[in-house]
Design an enzyme around this catalytic site. Structure first.
Site, PDB file in Angstrom:
ATOM      1  N   GLU A 114      48.302  40.562  30.992  1.00 40.74           N
ATOM      2  CA  GLU A 114      48.488  40.593  32.444  1.00 40.74           C
ATOM      3  C   GLU A 114      47.575  41.667  33.033  1.00 40.74           C
ATOM      4  OE1 GLU A 114      49.108  40.367  36.151  1.00 40.74           O
ATOM      5  OE2 GLU A 114      50.193  38.910  34.910  1.00 40.74           O
ATOM      6  N   ASP A 141      42.333  42.199  31.827  1.00 40.44           N
ATOM      7  CA  ASP A 141      41.836  40.935  32.344  1.00 40.44           C
ATOM      8  C   ASP A 141      41.803  39.925  31.189  1.00 40.44           C
ATOM      9  OD1 ASP A 141      39.281  39.079  32.683  1.00 40.44           O
ATOM     10  OD2 ASP A 141      40.001  39.600  34.685  1.00 40.44           O
ATOM     11  N   ASP A 162      48.145  30.801  32.096  1.00 43.42           N
ATOM     12  CA  ASP A 162      49.060  30.736  33.246  1.00 43.42           C
ATOM     13  C   ASP A 162      48.781  31.869  34.227  1.00 43.42           C
ATOM     14  OD1 ASP A 162      51.132  29.815  34.825  1.00 43.42           O
ATOM     15  OD2 ASP A 162      52.680  30.897  33.727  1.00 43.42           O
TER      16      ASP A 162
END
Length: 296
Positions: A114, A141, A162
């Site tokens: 994340e 990243d 996602d």
């Protein structure tokens, strides 16, 4: 009609929300909001063009999945010969997928990537995001993580893409180059699933890009909304007969989480049989990005 129900209906028609904001902050990347609406708790990213739910849970039954796309992701298990041992999730949200996979496969290693540290903090504080020696979160990243993992020759049985920035998928996580890098992380029979949409202006370009890297893939849709999962593998896609047998094995286990895997499997279509974009559709690359397309 019950008086309380009538009042609720009137408020609903008038657009008045019962949502109670329990947390709000500005991170390096976005406005983050956590809202309670009766039994439903949702994480939202408020950006210039939208205010979208990124993750939700039922407070009285957190094991039951809320979002259709999260349920659709479990179609990935129909492509796996064995339970996944190493799972990579790019984009944490509230950590719902990670928590559910831990319950299904308590011995599996799950890495959550994340970019926004504030999202991880909120997931822990408000959505019971669970971590231990096997379940980790990393602030990075997704593109950088994939590059470094490839250099280390790391392998995953299941990769879930996602990542959303509040408007759409970050464009550097949609290109042919990124998908080629990600493909190298799949184990011999590994599976990749990507959360996207069937009504996007980029639909055909996304499809063409995945086809260029992986060959044929499954489109997994819920016909009642715009959710689409692109589902592919590092090996040949299974036959319909194999999928039917795997549905039988998984149905009871997944029903605990509100996942009807039989219904989901009926909405899987292979691009070898149904390709709904033109063969000359331009592939997304680091030079020919979504921004180039949408600004034309």
């Amino acid at each position: 009609m019950n008086k309380l129900l009538l009042i609720c209906l009137l408020f609903s028609v008038s657009g008045i929300s019962f949502a109670n904001v329990i947390h709000k902050e500005r991170s390096l990347y976005r406005n983050i909001i956590v809202e309670d609406n009766y039994n439903l708790r949702c994480l939202k990213f408020n950006v210039k063009t939208s205010k979208t739910n990124q993750s939700c849970l039922y407070k009285n039954n957190p094991n039951k999945l809320v979002f259709n796309y999260t349920k659709l992701l479990f179609s990935s298990l129909l492509l796996l010969d064995n339970p996944p041992e190493n799972i990579l999730i790019v984009g944490l949200g509230g950590g719902t997928m990670s928590n559910t996979l831990h319950q299904l496969y308590p011995n599996a290693k799950i890495e959550n990537i994340e970019i926004d540290p504030a999202v991880i903090k909120v997931a822990r504080q408000y959505f019971s995001f669970f971590e231990n020696d096997n379940i980790t979160s990393k602030v990075q990243d997704g593109r950088i993580f994939v590059k470094r993992a490839a250099l280390k020759k790391q392998k995953y049985d299941w990769i879930i893409l996602d990542a959303f920035n509040g408007d759409y998928i970050p464009e550097h996580l949609m290109t042919k180059e990124f998908l080629q890098e990600t493909k190298t992380l799949l184990s011999e029979n590994g599976v990749l699933s990507a959360n996207t949409f069937s009504v996007s202006e980029l639909y055909a370009h996304e499809s063409a890009t995945y086809k260029a890297v992986f060959g044929d893939f499954f489109n997994v849709r819920n016909r009642k909304n715009s959710n689409r999962i692109i589902l592919t593998a590092n090996s040949a896609l299974p036959s319909g007969e194999v999928i039917v047998e795997r549905v039988k094995k998984l149905a009871k286990q997944l029903s605990t989480f509100g996942v009807d895997i039989a219904q989901i499997s009926s909405n899987m279509t292979s691009t070898s049989e149904e390709q709904d974009w033109s063969d000359d559709t331009k592939v997304l690359t680091d030079q020919y990005s979504p921004a180039n397309l949408l600004n034309q």
